[in-house]
Design a protein around this motif. Structure first.
Motif: not given
Length: 381
Positions: A294-311
């Motif tokens: 998992s790169g993150g959760n959309i309940r905590l971050q925007e999908l775009a932020v996770i997709y673009r910035d997740s390590p």
């Protein structure tokens, strides 16, 4: 053809987004990545959270948005979600399960709500094989019914087939069956041993090439499109065939009546986390439904932020991190190998594709014993 196709920057937004709206399903498919079960999870994204996700998909201008499961029909708000997506100009495809819940009335309601494409699974050329695959008697017949009902109301149809040891012997019969149906796209999946998928059911590298050859030959004469999932090296195969055909002066001519794919096809290079994103029923954001990192959760971050910035996602888009044959391969920018299958067999998402026969020019294989984890796939008869 979708005009957004040529404008997608994989570092900025995905080409394909899949939302697993539920893991609830009445089937027990032997290859199910989700290990679906009959009941819905209490922490599923709500209707409002789903609409917020759809708004994010619209803002990202994602060309291909798929609702999957489990069985999406198990969600009572499914038609509301599809209608909402249409209202914000998001084109939706759906992958329902062929159970008694999939009726003609439901298919009609799906189209009325605004569904752009119905995708159903066909994993055997006979009821015996397919129903055994799906764990429910009558699933084969219901799938054919769904195709017919969709054809009758003008709803484009996609067939999904997962190849494994359980059905590879029927490939020629499956090709004949696809050719007999009125479909827009045949999406050919290759097993990733995750969820209920078993390692012993995985085809070896030579068998991958055999399937590639069969579907490539079909692609030149079929009146529908063909794409692969978790077989990124099919792109390498296509390029090699094209070179060989041009040298022989026998470049193929496409079927004159090939169905137009209104949803659109991804440009070369799409891979897990690279143009592809998967949102789970609880909002976890994965590079693929087959790669459980998992790169993150959309309940905590925007999908775009996770997709673009997740390590995690940034690392998967960096081909310099690929190891083994994939790292040395001249085709790595258009292929890159299945990151999900590499992870499933080695625990390392950057490891080489374990089901590829191709050896890059000048590549000297490492001698480390760690590679033994994948040798059974390469060598098994």
């Amino acid at each position: 053809m979708n005009p957004l196709i040529s404008t997608v920057d994989f570092n900025e937004r995905p080409f394909i987004a899949i939302w697993e709206v539920t893991q609830a399903c009445d089937l027990a498919c032997v290859h199910c990545r989700a290990s679906a079960q009959p009941d819905r999870h209490p922490m599923e994204l709500s209707t409002e959270e789903g609409k917020d996700l759809i708004d994010q998909i619209a803002a990202l201008k994602v060309p291909v948005f798929v609702l999957t499961g489990g069985d999406p029909i198990k969600r009572p708000d499914l038609f509301e979600l599809i209608d909402y997506a249409r209202s914000v100009e998001v084109r939706v495809s759906l992958t329902p399960s062929a159970t008694p819940l999939l009726t003609r009335e439901v298919v009609v309601r799906l189209k009325t709500a605004g569904l752009a494409r119905l995708a159903v699974s066909m994993d055997g050329a006979s009821a015996e094989t397919h129903d055994a695959f799906r764990g429910m008697s009558g699933s084969f017949a219901r799938t054919l019914d769904a195709v017919r009902w969709a054809n009758e109301i003008g709803l484009p149809v996609q067939i999904n087939t997962t190849f494994s040891r359980r059905n590879i012997a029927e490939i020629d019969d499956l090709v004949a069956l696809m050719d007999s149906l009125k479909i827009t796209l045949w999406s050919v999946f290759f097993l990733v041993p995750t969820g209920r998928g078993k390692l012993n059911d995985l085809l070896n590298a030579e068998e991958f090439e055999q399937v590639f050859a069969t579907i490539y030959d079909l692609s030149k004469k079929a009146n529908f499109d063909i794409k692969t999932t978790e077989a990124q090296h099919y792109r390498r195969f296509i390029l090699q065939q094209g070179v060989a055909e041009r040298k022989a002066g026998s470049a193929p001519k496409l079927h004159p009546d090939k169905a137009a794919d209104a949803i659109g096809r991804a440009p070369r290079g799409l891979n897990d986390g690279k143009g592809f994103v998967f949102i789970s029923h609880t909002g976890e954001v994965f590079p693929s439904g087959f790669l459980p990192l998992s790169g993150g959760n959309i309940r905590l971050q925007e999908l775009a932020v996770i997709y673009r910035d997740s390590p995690l996602f940034q690392g998967l888009r960096d081909t310099s991190r690929l190891e083994g044959k994939c790292g040395a391969c001249e085709f790595k920018e258009v292929c890159g190998g299945s990151r999900a299958r590499a992870y499933s067999l080695t625990g390392n998402p950057n490891a080489e594709e374990p089901c590829c026969v191709y050896v890059p020019k000048g590549f000297v294989p490492p001698l480390q014993a760690a590679r033994a984890a994948t040798l059974h796939v390469l060598r098994r008869a």
